[in-house]
Design a protein around this motif. Structure first.
Motif, PDB file in Angstrom:
ATOM      1  N   LEU A 187       0.816  -1.209   0.000  1.00 14.13           N
ATOM      2  CA  LEU A 187       0.000   0.000   0.000  1.00 14.13           C
ATOM      3  C   LEU A 187       0.852   1.262   0.000  1.00 14.13           C
ATOM      4  O   LEU A 187       1.876   1.342   0.685  1.00 14.13           O
ATOM      5  CB  LEU A 187      -0.923   0.016   1.216  1.00 14.13           C
ATOM      6  CG  LEU A 187      -2.046  -1.020   1.220  1.00 14.13           C
ATOM      7  CD1 LEU A 187      -2.823  -0.956   2.528  1.00 14.13           C
ATOM      8  CD2 LEU A 187      -2.983  -0.800   0.044  1.00 14.13           C
ATOM      9  N   SER A 188       0.405   2.230  -0.777  1.00 13.61           N
ATOM     10  CA  SER A 188       1.012   3.553  -0.779  1.00 13.61           C
ATOM     11  C   SER A 188      -0.088   4.569  -0.480  1.00 13.61           C
ATOM     12  O   SER A 188      -1.267   4.230  -0.412  1.00 13.61           O
ATOM     13  CB  SER A 188       1.646   3.848  -2.144  1.00 13.61           C
ATOM     14  OG  SER A 188       0.637   3.969  -3.141  1.00 13.61           O
ATOM     15  N   LYS A 189       0.290   5.831  -0.323  1.00 15.59           N
ATOM     16  CA  LYS A 189      -0.693   6.867  -0.023  1.00 15.59           C
ATOM     17  C   LYS A 189      -1.702   7.041  -1.158  1.00 15.59           C
ATOM     18  O   LYS A 189      -2.800   7.549  -0.950  1.00 15.59           O
ATOM     19  CB  LYS A 189       0.014   8.191   0.261  1.00 15.59           C
ATOM     20  CG  LYS A 189       0.755   8.214   1.596  1.00 15.59           C
ATOM     21  CD  LYS A 189       1.349   9.588   1.872  1.00 15.59           C
ATOM     22  CE  LYS A 189       2.038   9.610   3.227  1.00 15.59           C
ATOM     23  NZ  LYS A 189       2.630  10.944   3.517  1.00 15.59           N
ATOM     24  N   LEU A 208      -9.390   0.511   6.585  1.00 15.54           N
ATOM     25  CA  LEU A 208      -8.570   1.491   7.297  1.00 15.54           C
ATOM     26  C   LEU A 208      -7.611   0.792   8.262  1.00 15.54           C
ATOM     27  O   LEU A 208      -6.444   1.162   8.381  1.00 15.54           O
ATOM     28  CB  LEU A 208      -9.450   2.474   8.064  1.00 15.54           C
ATOM     29  CG  LEU A 208     -10.242   3.502   7.246  1.00 15.54           C
ATOM     30  CD1 LEU A 208     -11.194   4.279   8.151  1.00 15.54           C
ATOM     31  CD2 LEU A 208      -9.307   4.463   6.515  1.00 15.54           C
ATOM     32  N   ASP A 209      -8.119  -0.233   8.946  1.00 14.55           N
ATOM     33  CA  ASP A 209      -7.293  -0.972   9.897  1.00 14.55           C
ATOM     34  C   ASP A 209      -6.176  -1.722   9.183  1.00 14.55           C
ATOM     35  O   ASP A 209      -5.098  -1.934   9.747  1.00 14.55           O
ATOM     36  CB  ASP A 209      -8.177  -1.943  10.686  1.00 14.55           C
ATOM     37  CG  ASP A 209      -7.512  -2.463  11.943  1.00 14.55           C
ATOM     38  OD1 ASP A 209      -6.823  -1.680  12.622  1.00 14.55           O
ATOM     39  OD2 ASP A 209      -7.684  -3.661  12.258  1.00 14.55           O
ATOM     40  N   TYR A 210      -6.422  -2.114   7.953  1.00 16.57           N
ATOM     41  CA  TYR A 210      -5.404  -2.837   7.168  1.00 16.57           C
ATOM     42  C   TYR A 210      -4.290  -1.908   6.705  1.00 16.57           C
ATOM     43  O   TYR A 210      -3.164  -2.346   6.497  1.00 16.57           O
ATOM     44  CB  TYR A 210      -6.071  -3.498   5.961  1.00 16.57           C
ATOM     45  CG  TYR A 210      -5.182  -4.487   5.235  1.00 16.57           C
ATOM     46  CD1 TYR A 210      -5.012  -5.783   5.728  1.00 16.57           C
ATOM     47  CD2 TYR A 210      -4.530  -4.142   4.050  1.00 16.57           C
ATOM     48  CE1 TYR A 210      -4.216  -6.702   5.063  1.00 16.57           C
ATOM     49  CE2 TYR A 210      -3.728  -5.060   3.378  1.00 16.57           C
ATOM     50  CZ  TYR A 210      -3.571  -6.334   3.891  1.00 16.57           C
ATOM     51  OH  TYR A 210      -2.768  -7.242   3.230  1.00 16.57           O
ATOM     52  N   GLY A 211      -4.608  -0.622   6.528  1.00 18.26           N
ATOM     53  CA  GLY A 211      -3.577   0.320   6.112  1.00 18.26           C
ATOM     54  C   GLY A 211      -3.975   1.286   5.024  1.00 18.26           C
ATOM     55  O   GLY A 211      -3.210   2.197   4.691  1.00 18.26           O
ATOM     56  N   PHE A 212      -5.161   1.120   4.436  1.00 22.68           N
ATOM     57  CA  PHE A 212      -5.638   2.104   3.468  1.00 22.68           C
ATOM     58  C   PHE A 212      -5.859   3.442   4.184  1.00 22.68           C
ATOM     59  O   PHE A 212      -6.363   3.482   5.307  1.00 22.68           O
ATOM     60  CB  PHE A 212      -6.962   1.649   2.840  1.00 22.68           C
ATOM     61  CG  PHE A 212      -6.827   0.635   1.745  1.00 22.68           C
ATOM     62  CD1 PHE A 212      -6.552   1.026   0.438  1.00 22.68           C
ATOM     63  CD2 PHE A 212      -6.968  -0.719   2.018  1.00 22.68           C
ATOM     64  CE1 PHE A 212      -6.439   0.092  -0.580  1.00 22.68           C
ATOM     65  CE2 PHE A 212      -6.854  -1.666   1.005  1.00 22.68           C
ATOM     66  CZ  PHE A 212      -6.587  -1.262  -0.295  1.00 22.68           C
ATOM     67  N   THR A 213      -5.471   4.517   3.541  1.00 20.65           N
ATOM     68  CA  THR A 213      -5.677   5.847   4.128  1.00 20.65           C
ATOM     69  C   THR A 213      -6.882   6.558   3.527  1.00 20.65           C
ATOM     70  O   THR A 213      -7.298   7.597   4.026  1.00 20.65           O
ATOM     71  CB  THR A 213      -4.431   6.727   3.938  1.00 20.65           C
ATOM     72  OG1 THR A 213      -4.114   6.800   2.542  1.00 20.65           O
ATOM     73  CG2 THR A 213      -3.245   6.142   4.693  1.00 20.65           C
ATOM     74  N   HIS A 214      -7.443   6.006   2.455  1.00 21.46           N
ATOM     75  CA  HIS A 214      -8.621   6.604   1.833  1.00 21.46           C
ATOM     76  C   HIS A 214      -9.559   5.470   1.455  1.00 21.46           C
ATOM     77  O   HIS A 214      -9.211   4.579   0.674  1.00 21.46           O
ATOM     78  CB  HIS A 214      -8.212   7.397   0.583  1.00 21.46           C
ATOM     79  CG  HIS A 214      -9.363   8.099  -0.071  1.00 21.46           C
ATOM     80  ND1 HIS A 214      -9.266   8.698  -1.311  1.00 21.46           N
ATOM     81  CD2 HIS A 214     -10.644   8.298   0.329  1.00 21.46           C
ATOM     82  CE1 HIS A 214     -10.427   9.232  -1.650  1.00 21.46           C
ATOM     83  NE2 HIS A 214     -11.276   8.992  -0.669  1.00 21.46           N
ATOM     84  N   VAL A 215     -10.765   5.482   2.036  1.00 19.30           N
ATOM     85  CA  VAL A 215     -11.752   4.448   1.749  1.00 19.30           C
ATOM     86  C   VAL A 215     -13.075   5.119   1.418  1.00 19.30           C
ATOM     87  O   VAL A 215     -13.366   6.235   1.864  1.00 19.30           O
ATOM     88  CB  VAL A 215     -11.933   3.465   2.927  1.00 19.30           C
ATOM     89  CG1 VAL A 215     -10.620   2.801   3.288  1.00 19.30           C
ATOM     90  CG2 VAL A 215     -12.541   4.162   4.134  1.00 19.30           C
TER      91      VAL A 215
END
Length: 335
Positions: A187-189, A208-215
């Protein structure tokens, strides 16, 4: 990882790391037991040596590697020296058995919930606002219901929803993390994921908990949409802050320009064909407007032909997962 789960994870981790160098008996294999088995393996590479279950109905195959609780009485493979992980929330009899036989045990539900273990019955008849009552299982989303007054767990059958909708049921880390891991994503930003039919927002929170910053997500039912908005507010996550979370209340087939902000698209048990076709067409239009690598995660991919015929996606992975609909297809653009 989300801050709202920090205390929950810390409590689990402190118990589990004490198990290194010991045999482990997982006592109970309901929702709590299956969650603890997954969590221990996923985060600590710990696997129970023995699983005890009380579910010995005629439907359970004898070939499964489970034991009755009479295992406690056997001198078998250092069972006497094992640590017991109690996964039967509120079961005093199981605890007393461990004490009587001299086993060192940890009651996960008691540690996590304490005096809040039982959620009292309420007089609400509104299926959309109703939260789980009775004994809490050890699960991410039940933890949020207990300590943040969220509403994720209670299912909503399609009879309460608009015509053509599927039942609402929660999916969370145990199911979704395994699927995301299979995508081998780094994942990246710039990575953002959109959930078609987001319900109360459980999958979005898991992303979000996995690491995505935009959902993002879309939900046609106004009642489920309102519950999703409230859930994020209670967790201190502003669902109107489009840089992080975007929830739409509209027909999924009419989500168009918003798709340009995403490169991952998540379908759990896709819509009926008459809705799924325009949804895929809209994703293809977004690709034409803004060329980029796109990825589709389709659980129960009943309309594979719709994706295949659009001409821009290739299926790159297919596997089974521990969800209510086990078949998962992963697609990516051919660019």
């Amino acid at each position: 990882m989300l801050a709202c789960f920090d205390k929950f994870r810390k409590q689990l981790d402190e118990i589990m790391i004490e198990a290194f160098g010991h045999r482990i008996i997982l006592y109970g294999y309901g929702r709590t037991g299956r969650f603890l088995e997954w969590y221990a393996d996923y985060y600590h590479s710990i696997k129970p040596d023995f699983i005890i279950t009380s579910d010995w109905t005629n439907a359970m195959p004898y070939s499964l590697p489970y034991f009755r609780d009479s295992l406690f009485e056997f001198n078998y493979s250092d069972v006497k020296n094992a640590i017991v992980w109690l996964a039967l929330p509120g079961n005093q009899e199981a605890k007393e058995k461990c004490i009587k036989l001299g086993y060192r045990y940890f009651d996960f539900a008691d540690v996590i919930y304490g005096e809040k273990l039982i959620n009292e019955e309420t007089d609400t008849e509104n299926i959309f606002t109703k939260r789980k009552t009775g004994v809490h299982d050890v699960q991410f989303m039940e933890y949020l219901e207990c300590f943040y007054s969220c509403n994720f767990v209670t299912s909503v059958s399609k009879e309460y929803l608009t015509q053509g909708a599927h039942n609402y049921a929660i999916s969370a880390q145990r199911e979704i993390f395994a699927i995301l891991d299979k995508c081998h994503m780094v994942l990246s930003k710039g990575d953002a994921i959109f959930d078609f039919g987001c319900g109360k927002g459980g999958a979005m929170l898991t992303f979000l908990d996995y690491g995505f910053t935009h959902v993002g997500g879309v939900e046609y039912s106004e009642q489920l949409y309102k519950e999703a908005i409230e859930n994020f507010k209670k967790l201190g996550i502003d669902s109107c802050e489009k840089e992080r979370v975007e929830i739409l209340n509209k027909d999924a087939a009419k989500v168009m320009d918003e798709l340009d902000n995403y490169n991952w698209f998540y379908f759990f048990d896709p819509f009926e064909r008459q809705i799924f076709e325009p949804v895929i067409s809209n994703i293809c239009d977004s690709f034409q407007r803004k060329p980029r690598k796109l990825n589709l995660i389709c659980i129960n991919p009943r309309y594979h032909d719709v994706i295949e015929q659009c001409g821009i996606f290739s299926m790159i992975n297919q596997f089974c997962a521990a969800t209510r609909q086990k078949v998962v297809n992963i697609y990516t653009t051919k660019m």
